[in-house]
Scaffold this motif. Structure first.
Motif, PDB file in Angstrom:
ATOM      1  N   ALA A 176       0.705  -1.106   0.056  1.00  0.00           N
ATOM      2  CA  ALA A 176      -0.118   0.145  -0.090  1.00  0.00           C
ATOM      3  C   ALA A 176       0.990   1.231  -0.090  1.00  0.00           C
ATOM      4  O   ALA A 176       1.875   1.283   0.509  1.00  0.00           O
ATOM      5  CB  ALA A 176      -0.900   0.004   1.236  1.00  0.00           C
ATOM      6  N   ASP A 177       0.560   2.232  -0.654  1.00  0.00           N
ATOM      7  CA  ASP A 177       1.484   3.305  -0.829  1.00  0.00           C
ATOM      8  C   ASP A 177       0.431   4.539  -0.213  1.00  0.00           C
ATOM      9  O   ASP A 177      -0.668   5.080  -0.925  1.00  0.00           O
ATOM     10  CB  ASP A 177       1.552   3.594  -2.333  1.00  0.00           C
ATOM     11  N   PRO A 178       0.770   5.085   0.996  1.00  0.00           N
ATOM     12  CA  PRO A 178      -0.110   6.208   1.581  1.00  0.00           C
ATOM     13  C   PRO A 178       0.082   7.587   0.933  1.00  0.00           C
ATOM     14  O   PRO A 178      -0.305   8.680   1.188  1.00  0.00           O
ATOM     15  CB  PRO A 178       0.485   6.171   3.074  1.00  0.00           C
ATOM     16  N   ASP A 179       1.212   7.840  -0.171  1.00  0.00           N
ATOM     17  CA  ASP A 179       1.630   9.018  -0.600  1.00  0.00           C
ATOM     18  C   ASP A 179       0.534   9.471  -1.701  1.00  0.00           C
ATOM     19  O   ASP A 179       0.408   8.726  -2.739  1.00  0.00           O
ATOM     20  CB  ASP A 179       2.939   9.068  -1.388  1.00  0.00           C
ATOM     21  N   PRO A 180      -0.361  10.378  -1.386  1.00  0.00           N
ATOM     22  CA  PRO A 180      -1.431  10.908  -2.242  1.00  0.00           C
ATOM     23  C   PRO A 180      -0.841  11.213  -3.531  1.00  0.00           C
ATOM     24  O   PRO A 180      -1.824  10.959  -4.589  1.00  0.00           O
ATOM     25  CB  PRO A 180      -2.143  11.905  -1.476  1.00  0.00           C
ATOM     26  N   ASP A 181       0.202  11.857  -3.702  1.00  0.00           N
ATOM     27  CA  ASP A 181       0.659  12.127  -4.986  1.00  0.00           C
ATOM     28  C   ASP A 181       0.907  11.114  -5.945  1.00  0.00           C
ATOM     29  O   ASP A 181       0.845  10.906  -7.062  1.00  0.00           O
ATOM     30  CB  ASP A 181       1.910  13.113  -4.920  1.00  0.00           C
ATOM     31  N   ALA A 182       1.580  10.129  -5.337  1.00  0.00           N
ATOM     32  CA  ALA A 182       2.218   8.751  -6.019  1.00  0.00           C
ATOM     33  C   ALA A 182       0.561   8.081  -6.518  1.00  0.00           C
ATOM     34  O   ALA A 182       0.739   7.594  -7.508  1.00  0.00           O
ATOM     35  CB  ALA A 182       3.063   7.663  -5.046  1.00  0.00           C
ATOM     36  N   VAL A 183      -0.273   7.976  -5.616  1.00  0.00           N
ATOM     37  CA  VAL A 183      -1.667   7.338  -5.940  1.00  0.00           C
ATOM     38  C   VAL A 183      -2.246   8.072  -7.033  1.00  0.00           C
ATOM     39  O   VAL A 183      -2.639   7.337  -7.880  1.00  0.00           O
ATOM     40  CB  VAL A 183      -2.394   7.334  -4.568  1.00  0.00           C
ATOM     41  N   PHE A 184      -2.268   9.344  -6.885  1.00  0.00           N
ATOM     42  CA  PHE A 184      -2.866  10.050  -8.107  1.00  0.00           C
ATOM     43  C   PHE A 184      -2.036   9.827  -9.307  1.00  0.00           C
ATOM     44  O   PHE A 184      -2.894   9.686 -10.386  1.00  0.00           O
ATOM     45  CB  PHE A 184      -2.880  11.651  -7.653  1.00  0.00           C
TER      46      PHE A 184
END
Length: 246
Positions: A223-231
């Motif tokens: 899981a990746d909590p970084d919102p920029d990476a997710v977007f």
């Protein structure tokens, strides 16, 4: 501007009257200290600070120092004000003079700019579905996207749909981000804390074997909590899907 039917209810916004006709001015009295642009800026400021529901003709009038009824000479109703607000913030797109030639990169750049703009104006994702027309600033964005997609094999309809779906994706994602942010603030948690709580729960939920597909997905991806990476990841998938065969 908005038309009014025989029932007295709004019949929608007439784009010809709103964008092509000169902005109205009161016929009598001293020239006012405000105009349609000032009214729109005031409405945007209220929306930014308090949300879309707070943007009322009364609130805008108070902010510009006018009587509520006098505003109707410039903006007949909230529908029209909403159109003006959306087009006003659309001017914040930092559009280059010409496309770069890498149309996927140009679409990504536009989407990142849209996300930043919608986070600056958190009322915008909720306002876009009610939009009835495109103002000049929005039309400039559409023209840019069509120029970006000119080298592709997409036809005109597909190009316009690509713009619409990309904007809808960004608006939906930002609405989710903002809702999560409000929930975290209400709960007094950070994003990292919520991520850890969710991860512990999911590990416990799949441990009994009731969710084998979910267990496999969790085991093979972090899981990746970084919102920029997710977007960024979701945006790439969206663009690749929208422009398949282009």
């Amino acid at each position: 501007m908005a038309r009014t039917g025989s029932s007295g209810r709004s019949a929608g916004v007439d784009p010809g009257l709103l964008w092509s006709a000169p902005a109205p001015r009161p016929r009598r009295g001293r020239p006012p200290a405000y105009d349609r642009a000032t009214i729109t800026e005031a409405a945007v400021a209220i929306g930014d600070a308090e949300g879309l529901a707070a943007v009322t003709m009364r609130a805008v009038a108070a902010r510009v120092g006018a009587g509520t009824m006098s505003l109707y000479s410039y903006v007949p109703n909230k529908e029209t004000l909403l159109e003006l607000m959306i087009d006003r913030v659309s001017a914040e797109h930092g559009l280059p003079a010409e496309p770069s030639g890498d149309w996927r990169a140009d679409l990504r750049r536009l989407a990142w700019e849209q996300r930043a703009m919608m986070r600056r104006h958190p009322w915008l994702p909720a306002a876009l579905p009610a939009r009835q027309t495109f103002g000049p600033n929005t039309l400039a964005v559409v023209e840019h996207v069509l120029a970006v997609l000119a080298p592709t094999r997409l036809d005109g309809r597909a190009k316009l749909e690509t713009f619409s779906l990309l904007t809808g994706f960004v608006a939906g994602h930002v609405a989710y981000e903002l809702a999560q942010q409000r929930a975290l603030e209400a709960a007094g948690r950070s994003g990292g804390e919520l991520h850890d709580v969710q991860a512990r729960f999911l590990r416990s939920a799949v441990a009994g074997g009731d969710y084998p597909q979910l267990a496999e997905a969790l085991a093979t991806s972090a899981a990746d909590p970084d919102p920029d990476a997710v977007f960024g990841r979701l945006l790439d998938r969206m663009i690749n899907g929208l422009t398949a065969g282009a």
